[in-house]
Design an enzyme around this catalytic site. Structure first.
Site, mmCIF file in Angstrom:
data_model
loop_
_atom_site.group_PDB
_atom_site.id
_atom_site.type_symbol
_atom_site.label_atom_id
_atom_site.label_comp_id
_atom_site.label_asym_id
_atom_site.label_seq_id
_atom_site.Cartn_x
_atom_site.Cartn_y
_atom_site.Cartn_z
ATOM 1 N N LYS A 64 40.154 27.194 -4.153
ATOM 2 C CA LYS A 64 40.780 25.839 -4.020
ATOM 3 C C LYS A 64 40.135 24.984 -4.885
ATOM 4 C CE LYS A 64 42.232 26.228 0.808
ATOM 5 N NZ LYS A 64 42.318 25.577 2.155
ATOM 6 N N ARG A 75 40.341 38.196 5.924
ATOM 7 C CA ARG A 75 39.150 36.998 5.812
ATOM 8 C C ARG A 75 38.313 36.773 6.837
ATOM 9 N NH1 ARG A 75 38.107 33.073 1.668
ATOM 10 N NH2 ARG A 75 37.804 30.844 2.684
ATOM 11 N N TYR A 107 32.522 30.739 12.590
ATOM 12 C CA TYR A 107 32.604 32.110 12.771
ATOM 13 C C TYR A 107 31.374 32.590 13.671
ATOM 14 C CZ TYR A 107 36.048 32.401 9.112
ATOM 15 O OH TYR A 107 37.281 32.240 8.497
ATOM 16 N N HIS A 151 33.629 28.330 0.928
ATOM 17 C CA HIS A 151 34.068 27.004 1.674
ATOM 18 C C HIS A 151 32.955 25.620 1.240
ATOM 19 C CE1 HIS A 151 35.169 29.411 5.557
ATOM 20 N NE2 HIS A 151 36.226 29.062 4.693
ATOM 21 N N HIS A 175 44.969 36.634 6.280
ATOM 22 C CA HIS A 175 43.943 35.560 6.480
ATOM 23 C C HIS A 175 42.958 36.069 7.499
ATOM 24 C CE1 HIS A 175 42.668 31.857 4.440
ATOM 25 N NE2 HIS A 175 41.885 31.602 5.853
ATOM 26 N N ARG A 217 41.120 35.079 -0.069
ATOM 27 C CA ARG A 217 42.297 34.491 0.332
ATOM 28 C C ARG A 217 43.291 35.586 -0.535
ATOM 29 N NH1 ARG A 217 39.402 30.156 -1.147
ATOM 30 N NH2 ARG A 217 38.891 28.733 0.604
#
Length: 291
Positions: free
Chosen positions: A166, A240, A272, A263, A237, A142
């Protein structure tokens, strides 16, 4: 902002260890909800939350925005019930609107190549920007993770970086040869020209010798997209998304891509695969002799 929201945000920050961006998002959503409560003189009950969701619909807010606001409100009331003894949770029986997941926009490999090669390498900022673009596409991090990298977060033997995602979750991502070469060139040649404070740990610096911000990088990206002849709107993004899609199109394992992207749930990564399948159709039509 009332005291209970302050305490809830402290809980997210110190006990849940969520990122500052996530906490700011919770704060904005809850302030908007409480402003609605105060403006309409309502009580904090289930009917009031329903009225608030109806208000968001009338304002034509996107279903994703409605779902995020309700998620913030549900998390807040769950905290208040468990930590502060609220008798009942007014959101317990409420569910978020069903979302149709949109496929992420991706760049072609040719567009990515033009974008990466857009910086002017006769300047120190051009060398820095080339290194950042190479690193962004090579790792799929990110933009906030990219801007927070420090001099202690990369290695050349073997080439890899470490980033905090995150919830401050640490992960290591391998670097390709080109990205490693440009990173080394930036550190050796360009970064010393930006340094104002020798103690500054941040990897990528602006002209003032401070950490380059997400907003600053976004402006650079838009400039290079125009130079590269990319007509569709572009965001960090999107690189990414392109990183993940191109890996899967070339046979990468879904679990490996999930790990590199950071993730928590593989269902997030699976979007994806749909992008890859969507792009298979024109390839099939153009190449199969009986298509």
């Amino acid at each position: 902002m009332n005291q209970r929201i302050h305490e809830f945000l402290d809980y997210l920050r110190y006990e849940r260890n969520l990122s500052s961006n996530t906490i700011e998002s919770y704060q904005r959503d809850l302030i908007d909800y409480m402003d609605f409560v105060d403006t309409h003189g309502r009580q904090e009950d289930e009917q009031n939350v329903i009225h608030y969701l109806q208000f968001l619909q009338q304002e034509h807010r996107a279903p994703a925005t409605q779902a995020r606001r309700l998620a913030a409100i549900k998390a807040y009331y769950c905290f208040v019930v468990n930590d502060q003894g609220l008798s009942s949770d007014p959101t317990e029986l409420l569910s978020a609107p069903k979302l149709n997941r949109r496929l992420p926009h991706v760049l072609s490999i040719e567009e990515v190549t033009r974008l990466i090669e857009a910086p002017d390498l006769s300047t120190m900022t051009g060398i820095r920007d080339r290194a950042m673009l190479e690193l962004l596409y090579a790792t799929g991090v990110r933009v906030s993770e990219l801007c927070h990298l420090t001099m202690n977060d990369w290695w050349l033997d073997p080439p890899k970086i470490r980033c905090l995602g995150k919830g401050s979750k640490e992960r290591y991502i391998p670097l390709g040869k080109l990205a490693a070469q440009w990173l080394m060139r930036y550190v050796d040649v360009a970064r010393p020209q930006f340094i104002k404070d020798i103690q500054e740990p941040t990897l990528f610096l602006n002209r003032q010798g401070k950490a380059l911000t997400r907003q600053g990088f976004w402006k650079l990206l838009k400039k290079y997209a125009i130079k590269a002849g990319i007509t569709q709107p572009i965001t960090p993004h999107m690189i990414r998304h392109s990183f993940a899609t191109h890996l899967l199109e070339n046979g990468a394992d879904l679990r490996a891509v999930q790990e590199m992207l950071g993730h928590q749930d593989i269902s997030t990564t699976q979007i994806y695969t749909h992008v890859s399948q969507k792009r298979l159709r024109p390839v099939y039509d153009q190449t199969h002799p009986r298509a």
